[in-house]
Design a protein around this motif. Sequence first.
Motif, PDB file in Angstrom:
ATOM      1  N   ILE A 136       0.417  21.786   2.359  1.00 15.20           N
ATOM      2  CA  ILE A 136       0.381  21.393   0.938  1.00 15.20           C
ATOM      3  C   ILE A 136       0.865  19.966   0.723  1.00 15.20           C
ATOM      4  CG2 ILE A 136       0.696  23.789   0.205  1.00 15.20           C
ATOM      5  CD1 ILE A 136       3.572  22.958  -0.669  1.00 15.20           C
ATOM      6  N   LEU A 137       1.533  19.379   1.731  1.00 18.44           N
ATOM      7  CA  LEU A 137       2.071  18.024   1.570  1.00 18.44           C
ATOM      8  C   LEU A 137       1.257  16.959   2.288  1.00 18.44           C
ATOM      9  CD1 LEU A 137       5.916  18.665   1.951  1.00 18.44           C
ATOM     10  CD2 LEU A 137       4.636  18.294  -0.163  1.00 18.44           C
TER      11      LEU A 137
ATOM     12  N   MET B  94       0.833  -1.201   0.000  1.00 22.05           N
ATOM     13  CA  MET B  94       0.000   0.000   0.000  1.00 22.05           C
ATOM     14  C   MET B  94       0.866   1.250   0.000  1.00 22.05           C
ATOM     15  SD  MET B  94      -2.911  -1.132   2.781  1.00 22.05           S
ATOM     16  CE  MET B  94      -3.784   0.408   2.584  1.00 22.05           C
ATOM     17  N   MET B  95       0.364   2.280  -0.636  1.00 19.99           N
ATOM     18  CA  MET B  95       1.128   3.525  -0.753  1.00 19.99           C
ATOM     19  C   MET B  95       1.145   4.289   0.567  1.00 19.99           C
ATOM     20  SD  MET B  95       0.432   6.714  -3.336  1.00 19.99           S
ATOM     21  CE  MET B  95       0.653   5.677  -4.782  1.00 19.99           C
ATOM     22  N   ASP B  96       2.344   4.702   1.005  1.00 15.46           N
ATOM     23  CA  ASP B  96       2.468   5.533   2.196  1.00 15.46           C
ATOM     24  C   ASP B  96       2.203   6.985   1.833  1.00 15.46           C
ATOM     25  OD1 ASP B  96       3.948   4.228   4.829  1.00 15.46           O
ATOM     26  OD2 ASP B  96       4.282   3.071   2.997  1.00 15.46           O
ATOM     27  N   ARG B  97       1.371   7.631   2.647  1.00 17.63           N
ATOM     28  CA  ARG B  97       1.092   9.048   2.442  1.00 17.63           C
ATOM     29  C   ARG B  97       1.568   9.847   3.654  1.00 17.63           C
ATOM     30  NH1 ARG B  97      -2.034  10.205  -1.911  1.00 17.63           N
ATOM     31  NH2 ARG B  97      -2.923   8.385  -2.979  1.00 17.63           N
ATOM     32  N   ILE B  98       1.910  11.092   3.402  1.00 19.12           N
ATOM     33  CA  ILE B  98       2.425  11.956   4.463  1.00 19.12           C
ATOM     34  C   ILE B  98       1.300  12.267   5.443  1.00 19.12           C
ATOM     35  CG2 ILE B  98       3.415  14.212   4.992  1.00 19.12           C
ATOM     36  CD1 ILE B  98       4.703  14.087   2.151  1.00 19.12           C
ATOM     37  N   GLU B  99       1.501  11.881   6.696  1.00 17.79           N
ATOM     38  CA  GLU B  99       0.486  12.104   7.725  1.00 17.79           C
ATOM     39  C   GLU B  99       0.823  13.328   8.576  1.00 17.79           C
ATOM     40  OE1 GLU B  99      -2.917  11.664   9.987  1.00 17.79           O
ATOM     41  OE2 GLU B  99      -2.369  10.655   8.115  1.00 17.79           O
ATOM     42  N   ARG B 100       2.071  13.428   9.011  1.00 17.45           N
ATOM     43  CA  ARG B 100       2.466  14.573   9.842  1.00 17.45           C
ATOM     44  C   ARG B 100       3.915  14.966   9.563  1.00 17.45           C
ATOM     45  NH1 ARG B 100       1.367  10.534  13.544  1.00 17.45           N
ATOM     46  NH2 ARG B 100      -0.608  11.578  13.954  1.00 17.45           N
ATOM     47  N   ILE B 101       4.191  16.244   9.713  1.00 18.62           N
ATOM     48  CA  ILE B 101       5.544  16.797   9.597  1.00 18.62           C
ATOM     49  C   ILE B 101       5.773  17.679  10.812  1.00 18.62           C
ATOM     50  CG2 ILE B 101       7.166  18.157   8.222  1.00 18.62           C
ATOM     51  CD1 ILE B 101       5.427  17.602   5.767  1.00 18.62           C
TER      52      ILE B 101
ATOM     53  N   GLU C 299       6.118  11.461   9.438  1.00 21.17           N
ATOM     54  CA  GLU C 299       5.527  10.146   9.657  1.00 21.17           C
ATOM     55  C   GLU C 299       4.431   9.913   8.622  1.00 21.17           C
ATOM     56  OE1 GLU C 299       3.376   7.525  13.223  1.00 21.17           O
ATOM     57  OE2 GLU C 299       4.411   9.421  13.673  1.00 21.17           O
ATOM     58  N   THR C 300       4.401   8.706   8.067  1.00 15.49           N
ATOM     59  CA  THR C 300       3.378   8.375   7.081  1.00 15.49           C
ATOM     60  C   THR C 300       2.142   7.802   7.777  1.00 15.49           C
ATOM     61  OG1 THR C 300       3.987   6.055   6.697  1.00 15.49           O
ATOM     62  CG2 THR C 300       5.263   7.754   5.522  1.00 15.49           C
TER      63      THR C 300
ATOM     64  N   ALA D 155       4.224   9.827  -0.044  1.00 14.59           N
ATOM     65  CA  ALA D 155       5.576  10.098   0.452  1.00 14.59           C
ATOM     66  C   ALA D 155       6.636   9.677  -0.547  1.00 14.59           C
ATOM     67  CB  ALA D 155       5.788   9.371   1.784  1.00 14.59           C
ATOM     68  N   GLY D 156       6.342   8.671  -1.352  1.00 12.52           N
ATOM     69  CA  GLY D 156       7.332   8.160  -2.299  1.00 12.52           C
ATOM     70  C   GLY D 156       7.499   8.990  -3.551  1.00 12.52           C
TER      71      GLY D 156
END
Length: 377
Positions: A66-67, A1-8, A33-34, A72-73
């Motif tokens: 915006i992210l 599964m694709m990792d998405r940006i959760e927090r920065i 963290e994704t 994340a990849g």
Amino acid sequence: MMDRIERIEAFPIQYPDPNDFNTIRRTVLVRIETDHGVVGWGECIAMWPEACKAVALVIEQGLLPILKGEPAGEIEANWVKMRRHVWWYGEGGIASLAISGIDVALWDIAGKVAGKPLYALLGGLKHERLLANASSHVNKKGEAACVAEVEGFFAAGFRSCKLGFAKKGESNIGGDPDTDVSFIRALRKTLGDEASILVDIGNGVRWNVETAISVANRMYDLGIGWYEEPLYVTDDAGYAELRANTKVRIASGEREFTEAGYRRQMEFVRAIDVYGVDPARVEGVTGFRRVDALATQYGKAVNAHAWSTAITTAASLHLSLASPNTEIFEYKPFPVVVQDELVAEKLWHKDGWAYPLHGPGLGIEVQEAVVKRLAMA
């Protein structure tokens, strides 16, 4: 599964630096963290307290919105998206620092997701190892003490040294050209003809072109490997004159922020032989790779700046070993918390050589308790 940006998250930190008599240094660490719990780390070398606060604000209020939710990849797309967002205030400076930390952290995540070290994502190793360089400030009292300190680096296994002049401390190195040349002469006599000596004149020195040329030629006769920033970095005419009047290799670049800045140097100024490039400043791993490609095109050497925390050291080590243009790798030859305690295992040379890190991503395990302990007030 694709990792998405959760927090920065941005963490401005501060710490005493023993190489500068415990002067307080500052930087900003970035944690991403994704949505699947994969964590990556990066760094933005902002250094001054107001700059660190500004970088953290740009990250958390400008770039996170915006992210968040983006794959994340898709590192290149995210890098472009960040640069387009900061277009009005961001060709260099605070915005480039902020982009740098996020980009490094995304590459760290990419390696962890793939189960591969960063260098493998960059096309593999171009070097099995690099000469380990002790990078320090010359700041002890008297020439003999300064020579003895550098001699100790070689006794500890280093095979090269890079020496910063006119730094905080008790030394008058950098204050008088004749004194500077005398120091290099004494050092060469002590270390022998084969030792690699690199000279970083640095920001604390204010020479005119004639002085820079005179010192360059005297130090060239003493066999230095390169001569870094003897003039202010934007003195293009001065560097052109210096280049025309010395055979010593000239180094500069660690204060550039963007690919465009390095392109201008290589295409138009044409005075620099060795370019310092800092992934925590030059818009990350992605920005570094673009500068490295320019160096390949123009036949220039690259030196990855690594004089901060172990996060930048790790990123710079991967980038250096994956570049065809590098010659050495710099380490701080003094104990310091952001190298010794920030990561589970200190990054260090072996028998005078810098070897690859083989763990996934950056290949380091950041100690989050230490990050919290060093938090900037």
